[in-house]
Scaffold this motif. Structure first.
Motif, PDB file in Angstrom:
ATOM      1  N   PHE A 170      45.586  37.328  34.702  1.00 56.45           N
ATOM      2  CA  PHE A 170      44.304  37.829  34.193  1.00 56.45           C
ATOM      3  C   PHE A 170      43.779  38.915  35.124  1.00 56.45           C
ATOM      4  O   PHE A 170      44.082  38.905  36.318  1.00 56.45           O
ATOM      5  N   ALA A 171      43.005  39.813  34.574  1.00 57.64           N
ATOM      6  CA  ALA A 171      42.339  40.819  35.399  1.00 57.64           C
ATOM      7  C   ALA A 171      40.914  40.979  34.900  1.00 57.64           C
ATOM      8  O   ALA A 171      40.687  41.157  33.701  1.00 57.64           O
ATOM      9  N   LEU A 172      39.980  40.852  35.805  1.00 63.60           N
ATOM     10  CA  LEU A 172      38.572  41.108  35.490  1.00 63.60           C
ATOM     11  C   LEU A 172      38.198  42.375  36.245  1.00 63.60           C
ATOM     12  O   LEU A 172      38.138  42.368  37.465  1.00 63.60           O
ATOM     13  N   GLU A 173      37.999  43.451  35.509  1.00 59.68           N
ATOM     14  CA  GLU A 173      37.792  44.744  36.160  1.00 59.68           C
ATOM     15  C   GLU A 173      36.460  45.341  35.723  1.00 59.68           C
ATOM     16  O   GLU A 173      36.047  45.188  34.581  1.00 59.68           O
ATOM     17  N   THR A 174      35.822  46.052  36.649  1.00 59.80           N
ATOM     18  CA  THR A 174      34.567  46.735  36.305  1.00 59.80           C
ATOM     19  C   THR A 174      34.774  48.246  36.200  1.00 59.80           C
ATOM     20  O   THR A 174      33.971  48.939  35.596  1.00 59.80           O
ATOM     21  N   ASN A 175      35.841  48.761  36.816  1.00 57.32           N
ATOM     22  CA  ASN A 175      36.082  50.219  36.781  1.00 57.32           C
ATOM     23  C   ASN A 175      37.588  50.487  36.772  1.00 57.32           C
ATOM     24  O   ASN A 175      38.375  49.634  37.195  1.00 57.32           O
ATOM     25  N   ASP A 176      37.973  51.670  36.295  1.00 53.56           N
ATOM     26  CA  ASP A 176      39.387  52.053  36.199  1.00 53.56           C
ATOM     27  C   ASP A 176      40.209  50.884  35.656  1.00 53.56           C
ATOM     28  O   ASP A 176      41.257  50.509  36.221  1.00 53.56           O
ATOM     29  N   VAL A 177      39.699  50.326  34.563  1.00 58.83           N
ATOM     30  CA  VAL A 177      40.193  49.036  34.077  1.00 58.83           C
ATOM     31  C   VAL A 177      41.704  49.041  33.818  1.00 58.83           C
ATOM     32  O   VAL A 177      42.439  48.195  34.346  1.00 58.83           O
ATOM     33  N   LEU A 178      42.175  49.996  33.018  1.00 61.51           N
ATOM     34  CA  LEU A 178      43.591  49.970  32.645  1.00 61.51           C
ATOM     35  C   LEU A 178      44.501  50.250  33.832  1.00 61.51           C
ATOM     36  O   LEU A 178      45.532  49.605  34.005  1.00 61.51           O
ATOM     37  N   ASP A 179      44.097  51.218  34.670  1.00 66.65           N
ATOM     38  CA  ASP A 179      44.921  51.550  35.842  1.00 66.65           C
ATOM     39  C   ASP A 179      45.021  50.341  36.775  1.00 66.65           C
ATOM     40  O   ASP A 179      46.102  49.976  37.234  1.00 66.65           O
ATOM     41  N   ASN A 180      43.875  49.722  37.045  1.00 67.08           N
ATOM     42  CA  ASN A 180      43.890  48.571  37.958  1.00 67.08           C
ATOM     43  C   ASN A 180      44.696  47.413  37.387  1.00 67.08           C
ATOM     44  O   ASN A 180      45.437  46.731  38.107  1.00 67.08           O
ATOM     45  N   ALA A 181      44.550  47.201  36.088  1.00 65.45           N
ATOM     46  CA  ALA A 181      45.296  46.097  35.463  1.00 65.45           C
ATOM     47  C   ALA A 181      46.802  46.373  35.521  1.00 65.45           C
ATOM     48  O   ALA A 181      47.600  45.466  35.779  1.00 65.45           O
ATOM     49  N   ALA A 182      47.185  47.633  35.297  1.00 64.10           N
ATOM     50  CA  ALA A 182      48.615  47.974  35.321  1.00 64.10           C
ATOM     51  C   ALA A 182      49.193  47.779  36.729  1.00 64.10           C
ATOM     52  O   ALA A 182      50.314  47.285  36.891  1.00 64.10           O
TER      53      ALA A 182
END
Ligand code: C5P
Length: 224
Positions: A144-156
């Motif tokens: 799982f990834a809970l992101e507040t910014n640069d969501v797709l890049d951080n998740a990848a």
């Protein structure tokens, strides 16, 4: 799609964890465990052999209690996972764990004698990252990834560094994540494909995640 999860051994981490500063105070987060237990229940109802490694939040679930390992801290969760990881076909890392723990927790309740209280933190093990290093080509893992910014890049980046086959991206927005009964997710897979889903109940989201898992199982079974 035909149910290919019957009899599959699946480990799932759920809930927040706690890291104690003293006997009565701890660091945690707002995770309710609802999403993780909803996935565990869908898997169990599909005939999978589910082991839930759960932090200290109680949720109603249909997975039998003997299949739920209860613990409190990240280190305890890591130790529990070590017992099961090498036995399972699938691991789902749905726990919202504490990244840091106090270096020197106090044995007694900390008194409010100082104007400023400084606490030194050290890093907890990253459970998903550690198992990503030893995962075999027959094992599937989902994070799982809970992101507040640069969501797709951080998740990848997370998907790659932790060797996930798929990562479920959610947000901390109202109604969409921690503590709520609903969630809005996107699922990014290792092949770069991404599915965006509308706001749904966590039970429906769990079914979407399990459906994606079935597709991953199908493709791994075709290659082995
Ligand atoms: O790096 P980040 O904490 O955002 O990664 C989230 C994913 O990694 C989740 O799947 C979470 O369960 C897992 N994780 C873990 N152990 C940690 C930190 C995160 O298993 N110490």
């Amino acid at each position: 799609m035909e149910n290919n999860l019957k009899g599959k051994k699946i480990l799932i981490t759920v809930d927040p964890t706690r890291e104690y500063l003293d006997p009565v105070r701890f660091i945690t987060n707002e995770s309710s465990g609802k999403m993780g237990f909803a996935i565990a229940d869908v898997l169990y109802n599909q005939g999978a052999e589910v082991i839930v490694v759960s932090g200290p939040v109680s949720m109603q679930h249909t997975v039998p209690v003997e299949n739920v390992v209860q613990l409190v801290t990240v280190n305890e969760m890591f130790e529990a996972c070590k017992q099961y990881f090498y036995l399972v076909d699938v691991a789902i890392f749905a726990a919202a764990v504490a990244d840091y723990l106090p270096k020197n927790p106090s044995n007694c309740k900390i008194k409010k004698s100082e104007q400023v209280a400084l606490v030194e933190f050290v890093k907890n093990p990253d459970i998903a990252f550690e198992f990503g290093k030893i995962k075999t080509s027959k094992q599937i893992s989902i994070g799982f990834a809970l992101e507040t910014n640069d969501v797709l890049d951080n998740a990848a980046i997370k998907l790659k560094s932790k060797s996930f086959d798929a990562i479920v991206i959610n947000s901390p927005k109202k109604d969409e994540g921690f503590g709520f009964d609903t969630n809005r997710v996107s699922i990014l897979k290792r092949d770069g494909t991404i599915n965006h889903y509308p706001l749904k109940s966590k039970n429906e989201v769990a079914q979407d995640i399990v459906y994606e898992l079935q597709k991953l199982v199908e493709s791994i079974e075709q290659t082995h």
